[in-house]
Design a protein around this motif. Structure first.
Motif, PDB file in Angstrom:
ATOM      1  N   ASN A  54      -2.483   9.632  -7.525  1.00  0.00           N
ATOM      2  CA  ASN A  54      -1.497  10.018  -6.507  1.00  0.00           C
ATOM      3  C   ASN A  54      -2.156  10.812  -5.370  1.00  0.00           C
ATOM      4  O   ASN A  54      -1.602  11.785  -4.865  1.00  0.00           O
ATOM      5  N   PHE A  55      -3.390  10.405  -4.999  1.00  0.00           N
ATOM      6  CA  PHE A  55      -4.173  10.968  -3.883  1.00  0.00           C
ATOM      7  C   PHE A  55      -4.646  12.396  -4.130  1.00  0.00           C
ATOM      8  O   PHE A  55      -5.042  13.084  -3.197  1.00  0.00           O
ATOM      9  N   ARG A  56      -4.611  12.841  -5.415  1.00  0.00           N
ATOM     10  CA  ARG A  56      -5.130  14.171  -5.724  1.00  0.00           C
ATOM     11  C   ARG A  56      -6.647  14.057  -5.881  1.00  0.00           C
ATOM     12  O   ARG A  56      -7.141  13.443  -6.819  1.00  0.00           O
ATOM     13  N   GLU A  57      -7.392  14.603  -4.925  1.00  0.00           N
ATOM     14  CA  GLU A  57      -8.855  14.496  -4.944  1.00  0.00           C
ATOM     15  C   GLU A  57      -9.458  15.852  -4.616  1.00  0.00           C
ATOM     16  O   GLU A  57      -9.013  16.515  -3.677  1.00  0.00           O
ATOM     17  N   MET A  77       0.800  -1.222   0.000  1.00  0.00           N
ATOM     18  CA  MET A  77       0.000   0.000   0.000  1.00  0.00           C
ATOM     19  C   MET A  77       0.830   1.268   0.000  1.00  0.00           C
ATOM     20  O   MET A  77       0.305   2.350  -0.243  1.00  0.00           O
ATOM     21  N   LYS A  78       2.111   1.165   0.335  1.00  0.00           N
ATOM     22  CA  LYS A  78       2.870   2.405   0.468  1.00  0.00           C
ATOM     23  C   LYS A  78       3.462   2.857  -0.869  1.00  0.00           C
ATOM     24  O   LYS A  78       3.959   3.963  -0.980  1.00  0.00           O
ATOM     25  N   TYR A  79       3.391   1.988  -1.886  1.00  0.00           N
ATOM     26  CA  TYR A  79       4.013   2.359  -3.152  1.00  0.00           C
ATOM     27  C   TYR A  79       3.050   3.090  -4.067  1.00  0.00           C
ATOM     28  O   TYR A  79       1.853   2.892  -4.000  1.00  0.00           O
ATOM     29  N   LYS A  80       3.637   3.906  -4.954  1.00  0.00           N
ATOM     30  CA  LYS A  80       2.872   4.529  -6.031  1.00  0.00           C
ATOM     31  C   LYS A  80       2.315   3.402  -6.890  1.00  0.00           C
ATOM     32  O   LYS A  80       2.985   2.423  -7.177  1.00  0.00           O
ATOM     33  N   HIS A  81       1.058   3.518  -7.271  1.00  0.00           N
ATOM     34  CA  HIS A  81       0.368   2.382  -7.846  1.00  0.00           C
ATOM     35  C   HIS A  81      -0.554   2.765  -8.975  1.00  0.00           C
ATOM     36  O   HIS A  81      -1.115   3.842  -8.969  1.00  0.00           O
ATOM     37  N   TYR A  82      -0.750   1.843  -9.896  1.00  0.00           N
ATOM     38  CA  TYR A  82      -1.826   1.947 -10.879  1.00  0.00           C
ATOM     39  C   TYR A  82      -1.752   3.248 -11.663  1.00  0.00           C
ATOM     40  O   TYR A  82      -2.752   3.730 -12.173  1.00  0.00           O
ATOM     41  N   ALA A  83      -0.574   3.865 -11.717  1.00  0.00           N
ATOM     42  CA  ALA A  83      -0.520   5.242 -12.198  1.00  0.00           C
ATOM     43  C   ALA A  83      -0.180   5.325 -13.678  1.00  0.00           C
ATOM     44  O   ALA A  83       0.837   4.801 -14.114  1.00  0.00           O
ATOM     45  N   PRO A  84      -1.034   5.995 -14.454  1.00  0.00           N
ATOM     46  CA  PRO A  84      -0.644   6.331 -15.819  1.00  0.00           C
ATOM     47  C   PRO A  84       0.374   7.479 -15.765  1.00  0.00           C
ATOM     48  O   PRO A  84       0.593   8.048 -14.693  1.00  0.00           O
ATOM     49  N   ALA A 110      -0.065  10.300 -17.233  1.00  0.00           N
ATOM     50  CA  ALA A 110      -0.862  11.527 -17.127  1.00  0.00           C
ATOM     51  C   ALA A 110      -1.151  11.853 -15.659  1.00  0.00           C
ATOM     52  O   ALA A 110      -1.256  10.963 -14.823  1.00  0.00           O
ATOM     53  N   GLN A 111      -1.263  13.151 -15.357  1.00  0.00           N
ATOM     54  CA  GLN A 111      -1.656  13.564 -14.011  1.00  0.00           C
ATOM     55  C   GLN A 111      -3.179  13.541 -13.903  1.00  0.00           C
ATOM     56  O   GLN A 111      -3.876  14.295 -14.589  1.00  0.00           O
ATOM     57  N   LEU A 112      -3.692  12.667 -13.037  1.00  0.00           N
ATOM     58  CA  LEU A 112      -5.144  12.564 -12.859  1.00  0.00           C
ATOM     59  C   LEU A 112      -5.580  13.339 -11.628  1.00  0.00           C
ATOM     60  O   LEU A 112      -4.849  13.415 -10.648  1.00  0.00           O
TER      61      LEU A 112
END
Ligand code: TXA
Ligand code: MG
Length: 341
Positions: free
Chosen positions: A335-338, A231-238, A240-242
């Protein structure tokens, strides 16, 4: 190395994949959740190859797949009553349980933890392969570490072509998000990762509330310990900045007009309204029901990069049922940008 493209519907190809696995090679295999990168779980050298091929941090443990619950029992110290109830209800299927590891299983599989993650996959090709190989298979998702999980054989080849012996092509994965990971070694079962089996389904079978790891639906403060190393790693990330955007459609559209992203990822039902009001912005859709969203999610994240978008706004799904897994993956992809409107 040339990566063989094998057909899961061809018995000779299943036999070929099984013999490669028995010889200590890596084979990407279809499961109902996502494609897994499999190795013989009892062969330390074979398991080590998984970490190299994926670029996976050594401290992130793997899930071991077996053909049936009886085999799972032989790999752990005790198969608790909670495990028996859950296995009866959800195996074969997208549920992984964490129990105390038996010494038969090499420590590298669990990144030297005393525990072991176990699952019985439902996909017919995974079942056929496990029975033909006659060994338990350690298998993380078959993507390069950090990128979206593969739900098609072509996704696997995009990431791992030339790095693995073969991919067994079984077509698109039906669930589309990974298994639910549940730690049963604690007094109260602890959800480490939401997935194909919902919290609500688990609680109804156990007849009790389970605990949710804080990392499931929130960013962890830097330095905070997590019970699930992955869970601590950057994950599932394209690339692009989502940005995940929570709120009513009209507010989402107004926000998109202001932010001017390269593209939007919206629900099917949003499409016509978005088209009318934002005709100049590119738009991808990923279903209305959580089942459809789960199935399409990782493919859409890869498509966003294929289209070359630098920025995208994503409509936030509800957090109930399978939606919690979709939300959890999107939050990491962003990356937790919500943003809450
Ligand atoms: O659906 C799935 O689970 C897929 C398919 C291939 O079965 N596999 C998968 O594996 O998603 P992977 O490695 O991508 O994710 C496994 C997760 C990671 O977050 C890892 O940290 C956690 O399970 N995990 C594995 N063993 C663990 C253990 N002993 N204790 C705590 N967490 C563990
Ligand atoms: Mg993974």
């Amino acid at each position: 190395m040339t990566t063989l493209h094998l057909n899961a519907n061809n018995p000779a190809d299943i036999a070929r994949a099984a013999s490669l696995l028995r010889a200590g090679e890596l084979v990407a295999i279809p499961t109902e959740t996502v494609y897994g990168l499999a190795a013989n779980a009892l062969d330390e050298a074979a398991v080590a190859k998984i970490f190299t091929a994926k670029g996976r941090p050594q401290d992130n443990p793997l899930i071991v797949h077996v053909a049936e619950p009886l085999q799972a029992i032989s790999l752990v110290k005790a198969f608790y009553f909670t495990a028996q109830k859950l296995a009866g209800a959800f195996w074969p299927g997208p549920l992984t349980v964490i129990l105390q590891r038996d010494e038969r299983v090499p420590g590298i599989v669990s990144a030297l933890l005393s525990t072991l993650a176990l699952r019985v996959p439902a996909h017919p090709a995974a079942q056929a392969l496990l029975r033909a190989a006659k060994v338990p298979l350690a298998a993380p998702s078959a993507n390069r570490s950090g990128s979206p999980s593969p739900t098609l054989a072509s996704h696997v080849l995009d990431d791992l072509n030339g790095r693995i012996a073969a991919v067994l092509d079984g077509g698109p994965c039906t669930v589309g998000v990974e298994s639910t990971v549940l730690d049963l070694t604690r007094e109260i079962p602890l959800l480490l990762r939401p997935g194909g089996i919902s919290v609500e389904q688990i609680e109804s079978v156990l007849g009790q509330k389970i605990a949710l790891s804080p990392a499931v639906a929130h960013a962890l403060p830097p330095g905070e310990a997590t019970p699930s190393p992955g869970m601590k790693y950057k994950h599932y990330a394209p690339r692009a900045q989502l940005t995940l955007v929570r709120g009513p459609l009209e507010a989402f559209i107004a926000y998109a007009k202001q932010e001017k992203p390269d593209g939007l990822l919206v629900f099917d039902e949003d499409q016509s309204t978005v088209n009318c009001q934002l005709s100049t912005v590119n738009c991808l859709r990923f279903g209305d029901a959580p089942e459809a969203q789960a199935k399409q999610l990782f493919g859409k994240l890869r498509e966003i990069d294929g289209l070359g978008w630098q920025t995208a706004l994503v409509r936030c799904p509800p957090k109930e049922g399978l939606g919690l897994a979709v939300y959890n993956r999107l939050l990491r992809a962003a990356n937790f940008r919500e943003v809450e409107l």
